[in-house]
Write a protein that holds these residues in place. Structure first.
Motif, short mmCIF file in Angstrom:
data_model
loop_
_atom_site.label_atom_id
_atom_site.label_comp_id
_atom_site.label_asym_id
_atom_site.label_seq_id
_atom_site.Cartn_x
_atom_site.Cartn_y
_atom_site.Cartn_z
N PRO A 1 0.84 -1.20 0.00
CA PRO A 1 0.00 0.00 0.00
C PRO A 1 0.88 1.25 0.00
O PRO A 1 1.14 1.84 1.04
CB PRO A 1 -0.81 -0.15 1.29
N GLY A 2 1.36 1.65 -1.14
CA GLY A 2 2.32 2.74 -1.24
C GLY A 2 3.73 2.18 -1.33
O GLY A 2 3.99 1.29 -2.14
N GLU A 3 4.63 2.70 -0.48
CA GLU A 3 6.01 2.26 -0.52
C GLU A 3 6.17 0.93 0.21
O GLU A 3 5.65 0.76 1.32
CB GLU A 3 6.91 3.30 0.15
N CYS A 4 6.90 -0.01 -0.40
CA CYS A 4 7.15 -1.27 0.29
C CYS A 4 8.01 -1.08 1.53
O CYS A 4 7.94 -1.87 2.47
CB CYS A 4 7.85 -2.24 -0.65
N SER A 5 8.79 -0.01 1.54
CA SER A 5 9.77 0.15 2.63
C SER A 5 9.11 0.37 3.98
O SER A 5 9.73 0.15 5.01
CB SER A 5 10.71 1.31 2.32
N SER A 6 7.88 0.82 4.00
CA SER A 6 7.21 1.06 5.28
C SER A 6 6.14 0.00 5.56
O SER A 6 5.27 0.19 6.40
CB SER A 6 6.59 2.46 5.29
N TRP A 7 6.24 -1.12 4.89
CA TRP A 7 5.19 -2.14 4.98
C TRP A 7 5.80 -3.51 5.14
O TRP A 7 6.67 -3.90 4.36
CB TRP A 7 4.34 -2.08 3.72
N LYS A 8 5.35 -4.22 6.15
CA LYS A 8 5.93 -5.55 6.41
C LYS A 8 5.16 -6.68 5.73
O LYS A 8 5.69 -7.76 5.54
CB LYS A 8 6.01 -5.80 7.92
N GLY A 9 3.92 -6.44 5.40
CA GLY A 9 3.16 -7.47 4.70
C GLY A 9 2.67 -8.59 5.59
O GLY A 9 2.28 -9.66 5.10
N ASP A 10 2.72 -8.37 6.92
CA ASP A 10 2.43 -9.47 7.85
C ASP A 10 1.04 -9.40 8.48
O ASP A 10 0.76 -10.12 9.43
CB ASP A 10 3.51 -9.53 8.93
N SER A 11 0.17 -8.54 7.96
CA SER A 11 -1.19 -8.53 8.48
C SER A 11 -2.18 -8.48 7.33
O SER A 11 -1.85 -8.05 6.22
CB SER A 11 -1.40 -7.33 9.43
N GLY A 12 -3.40 -8.92 7.62
CA GLY A 12 -4.41 -8.97 6.57
C GLY A 12 -4.13 -10.11 5.60
O GLY A 12 -3.39 -11.05 5.90
N THR A 13 -4.73 -10.01 4.42
CA THR A 13 -4.59 -11.07 3.42
C THR A 13 -4.19 -10.48 2.07
O THR A 13 -4.89 -10.62 1.07
CB THR A 13 -5.90 -11.87 3.27
N PRO A 14 -3.03 -9.81 2.01
CA PRO A 14 -2.65 -9.13 0.76
C PRO A 14 -2.00 -10.04 -0.28
O PRO A 14 -1.76 -9.61 -1.41
CB PRO A 14 -1.65 -8.09 1.25
N TRP A 15 -1.71 -11.30 0.08
CA TRP A 15 -0.88 -12.15 -0.77
C TRP A 15 -1.70 -12.97 -1.75
O TRP A 15 -2.84 -13.34 -1.47
CB TRP A 15 -0.04 -13.09 0.10
N PHE A 16 -1.10 -13.31 -2.87
CA PHE A 16 -1.70 -14.26 -3.82
C PHE A 16 -0.59 -15.07 -4.47
O PHE A 16 0.52 -14.58 -4.69
CB PHE A 16 -2.57 -13.55 -4.87
N LYS A 17 -0.91 -16.33 -4.75
CA LYS A 17 0.09 -17.24 -5.32
C LYS A 17 0.20 -17.02 -6.82
O LYS A 17 -0.82 -16.98 -7.51
CB LYS A 17 -0.28 -18.69 -5.01
N ILE A 18 1.44 -16.90 -7.31
CA ILE A 18 1.63 -16.68 -8.75
C ILE A 18 2.28 -17.86 -9.45
O ILE A 18 2.16 -17.99 -10.68
CB ILE A 18 2.46 -15.41 -9.04
N GLN A 19 2.96 -18.72 -8.71
CA GLN A 19 3.70 -19.80 -9.38
C GLN A 19 4.08 -20.83 -8.35
O GLN A 19 4.45 -20.47 -7.23
CB GLN A 19 4.96 -19.20 -10.02
N GLN A 20 3.98 -22.10 -8.73
CA GLN A 20 4.50 -23.14 -7.85
C GLN A 20 5.03 -24.30 -8.67
O GLN A 20 4.48 -24.66 -9.70
CB GLN A 20 3.44 -23.61 -6.86
N ASP A 21 6.12 -24.83 -8.19
CA ASP A 21 6.68 -26.05 -8.76
C ASP A 21 6.73 -27.07 -7.64
O ASP A 21 7.16 -26.76 -6.53
CB ASP A 21 8.07 -25.78 -9.34
#
Ligand SMILES: [Cu+2]
Length: 250
Positions: free
Chosen positions: A118-138
């Motif tokens: 949400p804006g700059e990655c540098s101020s965001w840890k990504g460790d809350s909520g559900t912001p992630w999605f899978k793009i590739q798996q082997d």
């Protein structure tokens, strides 16, 4: 009779499992090599170098608790301030993860996720909520776990950035999941690595839905899994985190 060279291989395998599992000191985008995080030097340099790959401290060890805050990006992720830089990649292009090494026999899948900062990655840890999605798996192909394929491919792995996601700043979460101890509950080993990216071009898709922590549970059948049951069981293995997000184009 065991040859000397075989003993050397066994010895070096044991050493690499104990001392250093692997880390990502460099990535490559197009023809450009970009420093990642070097666990042997970057954490011991003052001031701490600013990298596009998030720090892991104190070492390259594994995370065993998928509900830990470390599961997001690395050991120490919950404490460390991210560096305020990103690597730029065009949607539809690739990011190559150049591990320093990876041991054969850490059987498991290689999983890759994105989350839009949400804006700059540098101020965001990504460790809350559900912001992630899978793009590739082997997972498992030609009687080989993807982690062994990565190891044999000079410890490199190529991540494709979807063509049709919205431009912006993203965290790429690239992960080796090692299941050689996975027959025991809590024995799986997670090795996530996060790269701060600025994705250009692209489309208008804004996926999300997974949390780290949140997406994985120690009891998931893809985490509490014995990879020594043979070919049929390995072929039937389903990794954690669900399917690749539907509608992504590559
Ligand atoms: Cu290891």
């Amino acid at each position: 009779m065991v040859s000397a060279s075989a003993l050397t291989i066994i010895a070096s395998t044991l050493v690499s499992q104990v001392v250093a599992h692997g880390y990502v000191p460099q990535i490559k985008i197009g023809s450009q090599y970009i420093p990642g995080w070097n666990v042997n030097t970057d954490g011991y340099t003052t001031p701490q170098p600013i990298r596009v790959v998030r720090a892991t401290k104190p070492d390259s060890g594994f995370i065993s608790d998928p509900s830990s805050g470390d599961i997001t990006c690395s050991i120490g992720n919950s404490k460390l301030p991210p560096g305020p830089i990103t690597a730029t990649v065009a949607a539809g292009q690739t990011v190559t993860m150049l591990w320093n090494s990876w041991p054969i026999g850490h059987f498991g899948p290689v999983l890759n996720y994105l989350a839009k900062c949400p804006g700059e990655c540098s101020s965001w840890k990504g460790d809350s909520g559900t912001p992630w999605f899978k793009i590739q798996q082997d997972v498992y192909a030609n009687s080989e776990w993807a982690s062994d394929t990565l190891a044999k491919n000079n410890a490199t792995y190529v991540v494709k950035i979807p063509k049709n996601i919205a431009p912006g700043n993203y965290l790429l979460r690239h992960e080796n999941l090692a299941l050689h101890g996975g027959a025991n509950l809590g024995g799986a080993q997670f090795y996530p690595v996060c790269v701060q990216l600025t994705i250009t071009g692209g489309g208008s898709l804004n996926p999300s839905g997974l949390g780290f922590p949140g997406a994985y549970k120690a009891t998931d059948p893809g985490i509490h899994f014995n990879p020594y049951q043979g070919e049929a069981a390995n072929k039937a293995y389903i990794p954690p985190g669900g399917a690749v997000y539907p509608g992504l184009q590559f």
